[in-house]
Scaffold this motif. Structure first.
Motif, mmCIF file in Angstrom:
data_model
loop_
_atom_site.group_PDB
_atom_site.id
_atom_site.type_symbol
_atom_site.label_atom_id
_atom_site.label_comp_id
_atom_site.label_asym_id
_atom_site.label_seq_id
_atom_site.Cartn_x
_atom_site.Cartn_y
_atom_site.Cartn_z
ATOM 1 N N ALA A 26 0.866 -1.195 0.000
ATOM 2 C CA ALA A 26 0.000 0.000 0.000
ATOM 3 C C ALA A 26 0.894 1.233 0.000
ATOM 4 C CB ALA A 26 -0.928 0.008 1.212
ATOM 5 N N PRO A 27 0.541 2.242 -0.796
ATOM 6 C CA PRO A 27 1.399 3.410 -0.938
ATOM 7 C C PRO A 27 1.096 4.507 0.084
ATOM 8 C CG PRO A 27 -0.418 3.569 -2.465
ATOM 9 C CD PRO A 27 -0.630 2.294 -1.693
ATOM 10 N N SER A 28 2.017 5.430 0.189
ATOM 11 C CA SER A 28 1.758 6.674 0.905
ATOM 12 C C SER A 28 0.968 7.587 -0.041
ATOM 13 C CB SER A 28 3.079 7.318 1.311
ATOM 14 O OG SER A 28 2.846 8.399 2.179
ATOM 15 N N ASN A 29 0.552 8.738 0.437
ATOM 16 C CA ASN A 29 -0.137 9.695 -0.442
ATOM 17 C C ASN A 29 0.227 11.100 0.007
ATOM 18 O OD1 ASN A 29 -2.462 10.909 1.344
ATOM 19 N ND2 ASN A 29 -2.634 8.701 1.687
ATOM 20 N N ILE A 30 0.031 12.050 -0.877
ATOM 21 C CA ILE A 30 0.308 13.439 -0.519
ATOM 22 C C ILE A 30 -0.933 14.279 -0.797
ATOM 23 C CG2 ILE A 30 1.449 13.863 -2.769
ATOM 24 C CD1 ILE A 30 2.254 15.638 0.602
ATOM 25 N N ALA A 31 -1.443 14.937 0.244
ATOM 26 C CA ALA A 31 -2.666 15.735 0.100
ATOM 27 C C ALA A 31 -2.368 17.030 -0.650
ATOM 28 C CB ALA A 31 -3.261 16.034 1.466
ATOM 29 N N LEU A 32 -3.262 17.377 -1.563
ATOM 30 C CA LEU A 32 -3.191 18.656 -2.287
ATOM 31 C C LEU A 32 -4.036 19.688 -1.538
ATOM 32 C CD1 LEU A 32 -3.721 17.119 -5.836
ATOM 33 C CD2 LEU A 32 -1.536 17.627 -4.726
ATOM 34 N N VAL A 33 -5.251 19.291 -1.166
ATOM 35 C CA VAL A 33 -6.074 20.068 -0.219
ATOM 36 C C VAL A 33 -5.984 19.305 1.099
ATOM 37 C CG1 VAL A 33 -8.414 20.812 0.380
ATOM 38 C CG2 VAL A 33 -7.601 21.013 -1.987
ATOM 39 N N LYS A 34 -5.527 19.968 2.144
ATOM 40 C CA LYS A 34 -5.125 19.310 3.393
ATOM 41 C C LYS A 34 -6.295 19.079 4.353
ATOM 42 C CE LYS A 34 -0.770 19.879 2.121
ATOM 43 N NZ LYS A 34 0.058 18.736 1.701
ATOM 44 N N TYR A 35 -6.205 17.954 5.074
ATOM 45 C CA TYR A 35 -7.149 17.727 6.180
ATOM 46 C C TYR A 35 -6.403 18.050 7.467
ATOM 47 C CZ TYR A 35 -7.274 13.633 9.474
ATOM 48 O OH TYR A 35 -7.164 12.775 10.541
ATOM 49 N N TRP A 36 -6.984 18.903 8.290
ATOM 50 C CA TRP A 36 -6.355 19.256 9.577
ATOM 51 C C TRP A 36 -7.460 19.547 10.569
ATOM 52 C CZ3 TRP A 36 -1.905 17.835 11.059
ATOM 53 C CH2 TRP A 36 -1.257 18.415 12.138
ATOM 54 N N GLY A 37 -7.607 18.672 11.531
ATOM 55 C CA GLY A 37 -8.702 18.762 12.492
ATOM 56 C C GLY A 37 -9.632 17.584 12.288
ATOM 57 N N LYS A 38 -9.999 16.918 13.390
ATOM 58 C CA LYS A 38 -10.927 15.793 13.239
ATOM 59 C C LYS A 38 -11.906 15.700 14.394
ATOM 60 C CE LYS A 38 -7.375 12.487 14.740
ATOM 61 N NZ LYS A 38 -6.525 11.380 14.290
ATOM 62 N N LYS A 39 -13.013 15.017 14.099
ATOM 63 C CA LYS A 39 -14.046 14.787 15.106
ATOM 64 C C LYS A 39 -13.818 13.398 15.700
ATOM 65 C CE LYS A 39 -16.954 17.337 11.894
ATOM 66 N NZ LYS A 39 -18.090 17.240 10.979
ATOM 67 N N GLU A 40 -14.776 12.943 16.491
ATOM 68 C CA GLU A 40 -14.644 11.609 17.092
ATOM 69 C C GLU A 40 -14.595 10.530 16.023
ATOM 70 O OE1 GLU A 40 -16.588 10.451 21.073
ATOM 71 O OE2 GLU A 40 -17.879 11.988 20.219
ATOM 72 N N ASN A 41 -13.964 9.395 16.373
ATOM 73 C CA ASN A 41 -13.916 8.217 15.493
ATOM 74 C C ASN A 41 -13.267 8.497 14.142
ATOM 75 O OD1 ASN A 41 -15.229 6.656 17.465
ATOM 76 N ND2 ASN A 41 -17.221 7.408 16.758
ATOM 77 N N GLN A 42 -12.230 9.325 14.172
ATOM 78 C CA GLN A 42 -11.437 9.557 12.959
ATOM 79 C C GLN A 42 -12.255 10.167 11.812
ATOM 80 O OE1 GLN A 42 -8.307 9.174 14.306
ATOM 81 N NE2 GLN A 42 -7.594 7.814 12.727
ATOM 82 N N ILE A 43 -13.210 11.011 12.151
ATOM 83 C CA ILE A 43 -14.005 11.704 11.121
ATOM 84 C C ILE A 43 -13.337 13.047 10.839
ATOM 85 C CG2 ILE A 43 -16.255 12.764 10.625
ATOM 86 C CD1 ILE A 43 -16.333 9.700 10.604
ATOM 87 N N PRO A 44 -13.075 13.365 9.560
ATOM 88 C CA PRO A 44 -12.349 14.612 9.275
ATOM 89 C C PRO A 44 -13.229 15.843 9.470
ATOM 90 C CG PRO A 44 -13.084 13.614 7.225
ATOM 91 C CD PRO A 44 -13.488 12.663 8.325
ATOM 92 N N ALA A 45 -12.620 16.918 9.950
ATOM 93 C CA ALA A 45 -13.365 18.174 10.105
ATOM 94 C C ALA A 45 -13.561 18.864 8.756
ATOM 95 C CB ALA A 45 -12.624 19.106 11.071
ATOM 96 N N ASN A 46 -12.719 18.514 7.777
ATOM 97 C CA ASN A 46 -12.881 19.088 6.425
ATOM 98 C C ASN A 46 -12.451 18.050 5.382
ATOM 99 O OD1 ASN A 46 -9.936 20.240 7.308
ATOM 100 N ND2 ASN A 46 -9.984 19.864 5.115
ATOM 101 N N PRO A 47 -12.924 18.190 4.149
ATOM 102 C CA PRO A 47 -12.559 17.232 3.106
ATOM 103 C C PRO A 47 -11.139 17.475 2.606
ATOM 104 C CG PRO A 47 -13.891 18.974 2.154
ATOM 105 C CD PRO A 47 -13.816 19.254 3.630
ATOM 106 N N SER A 48 -10.556 16.448 1.986
ATOM 107 C CA SER A 48 -9.206 16.562 1.431
ATOM 108 C C SER A 48 -9.142 15.782 0.121
ATOM 109 C CB SER A 48 -8.175 16.007 2.422
ATOM 110 O OG SER A 48 -8.489 14.660 2.761
ATOM 111 N N ILE A 49 -8.115 16.081 -0.675
ATOM 112 C CA ILE A 49 -7.895 15.351 -1.928
ATOM 113 C C ILE A 49 -6.397 15.128 -2.050
ATOM 114 C CG2 ILE A 49 -7.845 17.497 -3.308
ATOM 115 C CD1 ILE A 49 -9.132 15.860 -5.604
ATOM 116 N N SER A 50 -6.010 13.930 -2.511
ATOM 117 C CA SER A 50 -4.585 13.595 -2.526
ATOM 118 C C SER A 50 -4.184 12.873 -3.806
ATOM 119 C CB SER A 50 -4.246 12.714 -1.322
ATOM 120 O OG SER A 50 -5.002 11.524 -1.368
ATOM 121 N N PHE A 51 -2.902 12.972 -4.121
ATOM 122 C CA PHE A 51 -2.264 12.124 -5.126
ATOM 123 C C PHE A 51 -1.768 10.887 -4.386
ATOM 124 C CE2 PHE A 51 -0.611 15.665 -8.222
ATOM 125 C CZ PHE A 51 -1.816 15.627 -8.923
#
Length: 363
Positions: A26-51
């Motif tokens: 399985a590869p690593s990935n690099i976010a173009l639009v970043k996710y920073w901040g999360k809610k309970e149970n690993q839910i992101p506070a904002n969406p992200s997109i990655s290569f």
């Protein structure tokens, strides 16, 4: 709409008494639009997109055999590069605890986890994303033995769902060259629970896109990503940042289909600097960039201005610099890196990578 309960299996159709093993990369990935901040149970506070990357990956072999004892604990041994890795065990224990309800066979087996990375550990490349991604697809391969009728769509969706419970960004390391994680209006079927492949036709400008990772600092981060995410809870700019990420993701969708390299450069660099601005303005505040990170950024800006080559940088939550550029500029950019940038890398180390296609099973 998919719910967490959709991933709790009903009765399995097959019994499994044999021992066996699977091995996945399985590869690593690099976010173009970043996710920073999360809610309970690993839910992101904002969406992200990655290569999704191609060369920076984790290869994990998962061996399993029925437990001889009636112990109700999880039983596993963990090896990194052939050596026992005791300090990884608490993180893996937590992962088992989070996913047990979705994989009810976990306490019936003893697992031997043998893992290796194609990149230096603690090099600042997201090894938790590739590592947890590899674990998730291995577990899904075992579950498919219990439930052979499982559809391919369910396999990949649940693998991403499980990976997220190990490490948020791991859900973007399962499938696809461009992956969106987090519910957002501009992406159909997007979800907070798992990553989805970006299904629009990507412009030829972004095919075989290159990512050269400059290893500026390979030491432990002064603040872990987990702590950094937590600091978004009372952050004065959090709400505006979350809204900005939705807008930027919609813009990135347009850019990837139109092929506008100049707009790509502006958005990607702005996102990287915004991520670090959130760290510098949280309480307590912290800086993960190093002096050499800034030297590299300034050199890239100068080079782009002089040559008109659309090369840009992005950053993860650390000091290392990902240099992104089109495949047709590869020779010139690599020459620039060798001539002017490796002097700022620890031991002059850098890694050449490019867009990949996600995880795959090894024979």
């Amino acid at each position: 709409m998919t719910k967490t309960t959709d991933f709790i299996p009903q009765e399995y159709t097959q019994k499994l008494t044999e021992k066996g093993s699977f091995q996945w990369s399985a590869p690593s990935n690099i976010a173009l639009v970043k996710y920073w901040g999360k809610k309970e149970n690993q839910i992101p506070a904002n969406p992200s997109i990655s290569f999704t990357l191609n060369n920076c990956k984790t290869i994990t072999k998962l061996e399993f055999e029925p437990k001889k004892s009636t112990s109700k604990d999880f039983a596993f041994d963990l090896f990194l590069d052939g050596k026992p890795k005791e300090d990884f065990k608490p993180k893996m224990q937590k992962f088992f605890e989070r996913i047990e309800v979705y994989l009810p066979f976990l306490k019936d087996y003893h697992f031997t986890i043998s893992t290796e990375n194609t990149f230096p550990h603690s090099s600042g490349i997201a090894s938790s994303a590739s590592g947890m991604g590899a674990m998730a697809v291995n577990f899904m391969s075992i579950e498919k033995l219990f439930n052979p009728e499982m559809t391919e769509e369910y396999f990949w969706q649940k693998a991403s769902f499980l990976a997220r419970l190990g490490s948020g960004s791991a859900c973007r390391s399962i499938k696809g060259s461009v992956v969106v994680w987090g519910e957002t209006e501009s992406i159909e079927n997007s979800s907070d629970l798992f990553g989805v492949e970006f299904l629009e036709t990507i412009h030829p400008n972004f095919q075989n896109y290159q990512d050269t990772i400059l290893l500026v600092d390979k030491g432990e981060k002064v603040v872990s990503s987990t702590v950094g995410h937590e600091l978004m809870h009372n952050h004065p700019f959090a709400q505006q940042r979350f809204e900005q990420a939705h807008d930027n993701l919609a813009r990135m969708k347009q850019i990837l289909t139109d092929g506008n390299l100049q707009k790509f450069v502006e958005l990607v660099e702005s996102e990287a600097l915004t991520l670090h601005a959130m760290m510098m303005t949280s309480m307590p505040y912290f800086i993960l960039m190093k002096p050499n990170t800034l030297e590299i950024i300034n050199k890239i800006w100068k080079y782009r201005q002089q040559t008109d080559i659309q090369v840009c940088f992005t950053l993860d939550a650390g000091a290392n610099v990902h240099i992104l550029y089109p495949n047709n500029s590869k020779d010139k950019v690599l020459q620039f890196i060798k001539n002017e940038l490796i002097v700022y890398c620890q031991n002059q180390q850098y890694i050449c990578d490019e867009i990949g296609i996600g995880s795959f099973k090894l024979n």
